[in-house]
Design a protein around this motif. Sequence first.
Motif, PDB file in Angstrom:
ATOM      1  N   PRO A   1      39.355  21.086  26.124  1.00 43.90           N
ATOM      2  CA  PRO A   1      38.424  21.057  26.895  1.00 43.90           C
ATOM      3  C   PRO A   1      37.081  21.084  26.423  1.00 43.90           C
ATOM      4  O   PRO A   1      36.594  21.546  25.440  1.00 43.90           O
ATOM      5  N   PHE A   2      36.069  20.244  27.191  1.00 51.66           N
ATOM      6  CA  PHE A   2      34.500  19.978  26.738  1.00 51.66           C
ATOM      7  C   PHE A   2      33.970  21.470  26.648  1.00 51.66           C
ATOM      8  O   PHE A   2      33.106  21.583  26.018  1.00 51.66           O
ATOM      9  N   THR A   3      34.430  22.389  27.260  1.00 55.08           N
ATOM     10  CA  THR A   3      33.776  23.538  27.586  1.00 55.08           C
ATOM     11  C   THR A   3      34.262  24.467  26.412  1.00 55.08           C
ATOM     12  O   THR A   3      33.620  25.643  26.341  1.00 55.08           O
TER      13      THR A   3
ATOM     14  N   PHE B   1      38.318  20.279  40.914  1.00 50.28           N
ATOM     15  CA  PHE B   1      38.540  21.518  40.788  1.00 50.28           C
ATOM     16  C   PHE B   1      39.543  21.937  41.448  1.00 50.28           C
ATOM     17  O   PHE B   1      40.031  21.023  42.592  1.00 50.28           O
ATOM     18  N   GLN B   2      40.217  22.976  41.277  1.00 45.45           N
ATOM     19  CA  GLN B   2      41.232  23.427  42.048  1.00 45.45           C
ATOM     20  C   GLN B   2      40.998  25.281  42.366  1.00 45.45           C
ATOM     21  O   GLN B   2      40.391  25.681  41.777  1.00 45.45           O
ATOM     22  N   ILE B   3      41.278  25.226  43.427  1.00 47.32           N
ATOM     23  CA  ILE B   3      41.109  26.634  44.115  1.00 47.32           C
ATOM     24  C   ILE B   3      42.476  27.656  44.084  1.00 47.32           C
ATOM     25  O   ILE B   3      43.482  27.131  44.626  1.00 47.32           O
ATOM     26  N   PHE B   4      42.092  28.809  43.607  1.00 49.73           N
ATOM     27  CA  PHE B   4      43.381  29.585  43.379  1.00 49.73           C
ATOM     28  C   PHE B   4      43.058  30.978  44.238  1.00 49.73           C
ATOM     29  O   PHE B   4      41.809  31.471  44.216  1.00 49.73           O
ATOM     30  N   LEU B   5      44.006  31.521  45.107  1.00 46.09           N
ATOM     31  CA  LEU B   5      43.655  32.663  45.850  1.00 46.09           C
ATOM     32  C   LEU B   5      44.833  33.492  45.297  1.00 46.09           C
ATOM     33  O   LEU B   5      46.147  33.273  45.530  1.00 46.09           O
ATOM     34  N   GLY B   6      44.410  34.500  44.601  1.00 41.80           N
ATOM     35  CA  GLY B   6      45.176  35.621  43.915  1.00 41.80           C
ATOM     36  C   GLY B   6      45.984  34.862  42.695  1.00 41.80           C
ATOM     37  O   GLY B   6      45.269  33.959  42.043  1.00 41.80           O
ATOM     38  N   LYS B   7      47.309  34.763  42.914  1.00 40.25           N
ATOM     39  CA  LYS B   7      48.133  33.626  41.942  1.00 40.25           C
ATOM     40  C   LYS B   7      48.455  32.432  42.402  1.00 40.25           C
ATOM     41  O   LYS B   7      49.320  31.627  41.820  1.00 40.25           O
ATOM     42  N   ARG B   8      48.080  32.100  43.578  1.00 42.36           N
ATOM     43  CA  ARG B   8      48.580  30.974  44.220  1.00 42.36           C
ATOM     44  C   ARG B   8      47.439  29.933  44.418  1.00 42.36           C
ATOM     45  O   ARG B   8      46.397  30.187  44.583  1.00 42.36           O
TER      46      ARG B   8
ATOM     47  N   ARG C   1      41.483  43.392  49.265  1.00 42.91           N
ATOM     48  CA  ARG C   1      40.812  42.570  48.274  1.00 42.91           C
ATOM     49  C   ARG C   1      41.391  41.015  48.041  1.00 42.91           C
ATOM     50  O   ARG C   1      42.674  41.281  47.900  1.00 42.91           O
ATOM     51  N   LEU C   2      40.769  40.355  47.913  1.00 38.86           N
ATOM     52  CA  LEU C   2      40.902  38.960  47.791  1.00 38.86           C
ATOM     53  C   LEU C   2      40.561  38.393  46.475  1.00 38.86           C
ATOM     54  O   LEU C   2      39.301  38.399  46.644  1.00 38.86           O
ATOM     55  N   ASP C   3      41.340  37.920  45.417  1.00 42.95           N
ATOM     56  CA  ASP C   3      40.600  37.603  44.082  1.00 42.95           C
ATOM     57  C   ASP C   3      40.923  36.131  44.175  1.00 42.95           C
ATOM     58  O   ASP C   3      41.860  35.435  44.643  1.00 42.95           O
ATOM     59  N   MET C   4      39.842  35.464  43.868  1.00 44.41           N
ATOM     60  CA  MET C   4      39.568  33.742  43.840  1.00 44.41           C
ATOM     61  C   MET C   4      39.181  33.332  42.344  1.00 44.41           C
ATOM     62  O   MET C   4      38.572  34.047  41.934  1.00 44.41           O
TER      63      MET C   4
ATOM     64  N   SER D   1      43.921  24.259  33.845  1.00 43.18           N
ATOM     65  CA  SER D   1      43.998  25.379  34.557  1.00 43.18           C
ATOM     66  C   SER D   1      42.932  26.440  34.070  1.00 43.18           C
ATOM     67  O   SER D   1      43.054  27.776  34.180  1.00 43.18           O
ATOM     68  N   GLU D   2      41.819  26.017  33.322  1.00 40.61           N
ATOM     69  CA  GLU D   2      40.940  26.885  32.826  1.00 40.61           C
ATOM     70  C   GLU D   2      39.961  27.365  33.880  1.00 40.61           C
ATOM     71  O   GLU D   2      39.662  26.599  34.652  1.00 40.61           O
ATOM     72  N   VAL D   3      39.563  28.818  33.946  1.00 40.51           N
ATOM     73  CA  VAL D   3      38.789  29.279  34.991  1.00 40.51           C
ATOM     74  C   VAL D   3      37.323  29.116  34.503  1.00 40.51           C
ATOM     75  O   VAL D   3      37.097  29.484  33.657  1.00 40.51           O
ATOM     76  N   PHE D   4      36.631  28.362  35.623  1.00 43.81           N
ATOM     77  CA  PHE D   4      35.030  28.331  35.269  1.00 43.81           C
ATOM     78  C   PHE D   4      34.437  29.163  36.251  1.00 43.81           C
ATOM     79  O   PHE D   4      33.044  29.281  36.220  1.00 43.81           O
ATOM     80  N   GLN D   5      35.047  29.586  37.242  1.00 44.30           N
ATOM     81  CA  GLN D   5      34.365  30.655  38.240  1.00 44.30           C
ATOM     82  C   GLN D   5      35.451  31.460  38.817  1.00 44.30           C
ATOM     83  O   GLN D   5      36.079  31.135  39.223  1.00 44.30           O
ATOM     84  N   ALA D   6      35.137  32.953  38.697  1.00 40.69           N
ATOM     85  CA  ALA D   6      36.023  33.827  39.403  1.00 40.69           C
ATOM     86  C   ALA D   6      35.098  34.701  40.377  1.00 40.69           C
ATOM     87  O   ALA D   6      33.929  34.867  40.158  1.00 40.69           O
ATOM     88  N   PHE D   7      35.811  35.147  41.495  1.00 39.44           N
ATOM     89  CA  PHE D   7      35.097  35.807  42.755  1.00 39.44           C
ATOM     90  C   PHE D   7      36.143  36.733  43.200  1.00 39.44           C
ATOM     91  O   PHE D   7      37.163  36.201  43.628  1.00 39.44           O
ATOM     92  N   SER D   8      35.672  37.713  43.569  1.00 36.22           N
ATOM     93  CA  SER D   8      36.373  38.910  44.502  1.00 36.22           C
ATOM     94  C   SER D   8      35.538  39.263  45.630  1.00 36.22           C
ATOM     95  O   SER D   8      34.316  39.534  45.450  1.00 36.22           O
ATOM     96  N   VAL D   9      36.479  39.533  46.623  1.00 34.62           N
ATOM     97  CA  VAL D   9      35.621  39.934  48.045  1.00 34.62           C
ATOM     98  C   VAL D   9      36.724  40.987  48.294  1.00 34.62           C
ATOM     99  O   VAL D   9      38.079  41.054  48.548  1.00 34.62           O
ATOM    100  N   SER D  10      36.167  42.392  48.723  1.00 31.56           N
ATOM    101  CA  SER D  10      36.905  43.618  49.133  1.00 31.56           C
ATOM    102  C   SER D  10      36.250  44.011  50.334  1.00 31.56           C
ATOM    103  O   SER D  10      35.141  44.329  50.786  1.00 31.56           O
ATOM    104  N   CYS D  11      37.342  44.287  51.585  1.00 28.82           N
ATOM    105  CA  CYS D  11      36.813  44.518  52.745  1.00 28.82           C
ATOM    106  C   CYS D  11      37.749  45.686  53.254  1.00 28.82           C
ATOM    107  O   CYS D  11      38.911  45.794  53.039  1.00 28.82           O
ATOM    108  N   SER D  12      37.032  46.447  54.376  1.00 31.79           N
ATOM    109  CA  SER D  12      38.129  47.503  55.029  1.00 31.79           C
ATOM    110  C   SER D  12      38.206  46.791  56.239  1.00 31.79           C
ATOM    111  O   SER D  12      37.039  46.852  57.219  1.00 31.79           O
TER     112      SER D  12
END
Length: 808
Positions: free
Chosen positions: A381-383, A455-462, A505-508, A516-527
């Motif tokens: 990868p270039f990165t 790019f590809q979007i991953f939700l959790g492991k999917r 919580r949803l990990d994205m 498949s290299e991750v260039f951005q990760a984000f999580s949101v947690s809600c009640s």
Amino acid sequence: LDNSIIPVTQRLASQCGISLWNHPGHIELYVSLQNCFAHNVEDRDFTTTLNLRVYGAADEEETYHVSDTCHYPAWASREIICDPDYMEASECRRLLEEWNKPADPRRSAEHMVCAFQIKAIVFFSPDERPMSVTQALGKGYGVTNGPTRLVVRGSPTAPEAYQQDVAGVPMTILHTSTIFEKKGPLITNLGSFAGGFSVTDNTISWFMPRHIDPLISADGFKLLEVHMGVNGQRLDAEEMAARQYTLVINDVHIITKIPVGAIGGYMKSAVKDNEYYTSYTIAPMLELLWAEDMTGEVTRYKVLFSITTPMAHMQPQLIDNTVQGEHLFRVSLGTFAADVVLWNITLSGVVLSVAECNARGFNVQELGSQNGFKTFTLQVPFTDPLVLKTNEEGTTLYSLHLVFGLHVLHDSSPLAYAVDLDSRAVDQVAPVLSGSCAHEVFDIIVNYGTPDFHFQIFLGKRSLTPTLAQQYGLTDHGTHIAFAVPFTDQSAVFEVIEHSHIKSRLDMALRYPETSEVFQAFSVSCSFPSTLTECYPNGTMTAMAVKFESVPTMNLSQLTLNDPTCGPVYTDDRFASFTFSVNSCGTTRKFLSNVLLYENEISLPEQLLVTKMHARPQVTLVKCYYAYNATNSLSFIAAHANNEPYAEPAGGGLEVVIRMASDESYTMFHGPEEYPIPKYLQEPFFFEVELISTNPHVSLELENCWATLTADSSSLPRWNLIINGCPNLLDPNRVVFHPVYTDSRVQIPSHYKRFEGQMFAFAMDQDFLSDQLFVHCDVVLCDANNIMDGPCSGQCPSHGNEIDGMYD
């Protein structure tokens, strides 16, 4: 051999008929039927038993026991084997024909052969060199006078062997005559070894004279059979064609043609001054059978030959397959023979093993082909920090210096290939991922970056597939995409339960699709508000247990209530549902001010906590409060509603009716005058819903069915029988759907739906039970020729609806 240790030397191999063939990774051992150690029974059955001791580089010893018996009754008059390690001639018929008739007619000529001893052997090289048997054995020859055959064996490099040109083909000749003591006739044994081959246009041509002069005593002979093989095994015409072998027979030669690199042989690598060379080795076999006109004798002649082509220089090609839009270097290097391995790769001065490269995401692969060659591929990868980056006026120059470090296995020769890679790309802005909490869902937004940024979007492991995108309601707004993920989705994880809320919580992540290299990760947690316990007027309690992130290996199907025999009625990898009455499963009761409190617990059984060495987790409490004057025991008599539901005629006059059948045959139905119909608890009831129409293009589907105490379908209490086309999973006695077939009454089966349930009761007060029960249904009319999502997809279309039904 008889527990004795005999080293297999070159002398022993040529004297006893043993040949060793080295192949990559293994050794093949060929042994003559009439070898020195064979147990010979009347020259028909031959048994050889060997205990092979093999020594490794570190003097490690391994022993292999090998034993085999071969039945060989169809001897030719003369049998000749020419192997690189030995030459063997075996004769019978000519000896017997020249022998005097036996004095005793009861004795056969074959037995008389054994009665005479060999006096001398004369070698023609081409000068005569007589030897005794003892002298011949001492010089490394093998001489055997068997029951019916005389065998002479020697090395192609023996001093008595000589070279002769036969039809332009150089051949090694071993010519002997054997003299017996009594009336000793002269027995002539001939062996010849052909070694003529050439390599042109990547094809090996092996020449064998059609008329082998030293072996044929007369001009007149007939060639009966010709067979070709490899590694001592004959090949039929189909297999030869598959390997692209050809056999050409003309008046002078028999020519075997084999493509360089063909199946059956192997390539061998060599390195000289960091240049790559290869040779090709194959062991073809040629088997001839001919008869001489004058004597009628038949000769079987078999040659096992080893051919190695001269070393040829090969220039492996390094191909740069880099595509700028993918943001990674793609290179391939090849081709190489199978004995070359990729040892390491040096990137911008940093040496990495193949395993380290793959762990870093460089995706190093070895791609093989049918002809045994292979190519190495690499993606960087270039990165990656090892890629040098130079910014120039809105563009970036990516540079990488590579050195492929290779080794040749058989001699550990190193080989290095260096290359400089450059790729210029317009500077890009990556997409940005964000998320927030909404009503029972995570709201997700992905803002686009530079056009053509893949790019590809991953939700959790999917990965977010098109199917999931449609399920989440993904919409493209030009500058961004938006979608909503339910907090109960399997991509999310449950963190903790807080009072009447559940924290999810949803990990994205955004990944490069190529690596498949991750260039951005984000999580949101809600009640989210969630009712995991339901209390029903008929004394039924339901509870939902969920798997938390802290116990990912927990098997929810092993959870129980206070009574260990009360397990969940439904489980999957994330949920467990319990349905029970207030008087079962160890439910306890407490009298409080104006209410009754019923309590139970959901937990793992004690024995599982011990065997799995769990610390006892906090149990899940299940509580229900009932007013004294609102809930009692269940018992009732139910009657049909006086006013049957129907559909208002409109736009075609469609009408829907519901009726109760007498039994599951659905042939007899209760009339209006029979209502109310007495039923006992747990007694089955059978309903049929019909669309009154002759239009075959319309189908009827049940969406929801429920029971109430009055004719008002919106009244309470209410008990759900069918939810979104599926049986209510919280119902201890779920409804069962019955199929509908065409008969004298049913013309269009899609206009009917049938289901069966069991009677239950709503409790009124302490002294009075309800005396009527009304059943209501919502139906959907669908286009039978255009199946859509939702109720029109068929009865109980998905498991997702079943889970939702637990909250109704």
